[in-house]
Write an enzyme that holds these catalytic residues in place. Structure first.
Site, short mmCIF file in Angstrom:
data_model
loop_
_atom_site.label_atom_id
_atom_site.label_comp_id
_atom_site.label_asym_id
_atom_site.label_seq_id
_atom_site.Cartn_x
_atom_site.Cartn_y
_atom_site.Cartn_z
N GLU A 186 0.84 -1.20 0.00
CA GLU A 186 0.00 0.00 0.00
C GLU A 186 0.88 1.25 0.00
O GLU A 186 0.61 2.21 -0.74
CB GLU A 186 -0.90 -0.01 1.24
CG GLU A 186 -1.76 1.22 1.41
CD GLU A 186 -2.27 1.38 2.83
OE1 GLU A 186 -2.60 2.51 3.21
OE2 GLU A 186 -2.32 0.36 3.56
N ASP A 217 0.87 3.84 -3.13
CA ASP A 217 0.51 5.25 -2.91
C ASP A 217 1.49 6.16 -3.62
O ASP A 217 1.09 7.16 -4.25
CB ASP A 217 0.48 5.53 -1.41
CG ASP A 217 0.21 7.00 -1.11
OD1 ASP A 217 -0.91 7.46 -1.39
OD2 ASP A 217 1.11 7.68 -0.59
N ASP A 248 -7.29 1.08 0.48
CA ASP A 248 -5.95 0.56 0.78
C ASP A 248 -5.59 -0.61 -0.13
O ASP A 248 -4.45 -0.75 -0.58
CB ASP A 248 -5.86 0.10 2.24
CG ASP A 248 -5.87 1.26 3.22
OD1 ASP A 248 -5.73 2.42 2.78
OD2 ASP A 248 -6.02 1.01 4.43
N GLU A 260 -4.52 0.64 -3.59
CA GLU A 260 -3.13 1.11 -3.56
C GLU A 260 -2.16 -0.05 -3.49
O GLU A 260 -1.10 -0.03 -4.15
CB GLU A 260 -2.93 2.05 -2.38
CG GLU A 260 -3.63 3.39 -2.54
CD GLU A 260 -3.38 4.34 -1.39
OE1 GLU A 260 -3.45 5.56 -1.62
OE2 GLU A 260 -3.11 3.87 -0.27
#
Length: 229
Positions: A48, A52, A121, A124
């Site tokens: 994650e 991101d 989440d 990502e």
């Protein structure tokens, strides 16, 4: 869930992993890892983090190229609208991520597979997994296909309350009053559902629904903008 089911998710996202373990890792919530005695690296938090960063670079370059005359501050707001939790959760719902995320029994019982935070989440993390498996170009294709779409709508919804305020002031009067009132609140504490009405100068214009008051208010404001416009 038999994890062979990830074959269907690969079809959903339009990417076939060379290392399927990366996708399995991206779909493993920390609650599942903890409940099953797995190592920290088995959950999706590290992926994650990576995803991101990839998402920020991809979306920043996309906005930079698409809007050459837009200043930095507005580019930052637009990026925030495109990659916010709610936007990413909608991507997850469109691709049925909730059917594939591995959660603890406790998270399953409290509707974790429908929660925006868990869904966003996971998106990502999957972006991070695609990046590791196929490189930046593969992740960029996924992001442009599923995340960087419906730009005007996402931007308007993200900025809907302030946009409505500006619209109302411009169309009516600077001190025109806008109010948001809860019409209905339902569901257990872990899965609330709000219906909120938007009033302009005491007149009800629209309603919005959402899992939080903030999101329901944003939706109500968005609907009000469409009505006034």
């Amino acid at each position: 869930m038999k994890f062979a089911a990830v074959d269907q998710l690969q079809k959903n996202i339009g990417y076939e992993f060379k290392d399927i373990a990366l996708l399995e890792n991206a779909l493993t919530h920390s609650s599942y890892a903890h409940e099953n005695g797995l190592s920290y690296g088995a959950n999706n938090e590290r992926l994650e983090f990576l995803g991101d960063a990839v998402l920020e670079l991809s979306s920043s370059r996309f906005i930079f190229d698409k809007y050459p005359k837009v200043p930095e501050g507005k580019m930052t707001k637009l990026r925030a609208a495109l990659v916010c939790e709610q936007s990413l959760a909608e991507v997850a719902r469109k691709l049925n991520f909730g059917d594939f995320i591995r959660l603890s029994n406790g998270e399953i019982s409290t509707g974790g597979a429908k929660r925006d935070s868990i869904l966003s989440d996971a998106v990502e993390a999957v972006i991070g997994a695609i990046y590791l498996d196929g490189g930046f170009d593969a992740a960029d294709i996924f992001i442009k296909k599923y995340v960087l779409v419906d730009i005007d709508k996402k931007h308007m919804m993200f900025e809907s309350k302030s946009a409505l305020q500006e619209l109302v002031q411009d169309k009516y009067h600077a001190d025109t009053k806008i109010e948001y009132k809860v019409v209905e609140e339902s569901g257990p504490a872990h899965a609330k559902h709000f219906r909120i009405a938007c009033f302009v100068q005491g007149k009800k214009l629209s309603e919005g629904v959402g899992p939080t008051k903030k999101k329901a208010e944003s939706m109500a404001a968005y609907e009000a903008i469409k009505i006034i416009s």
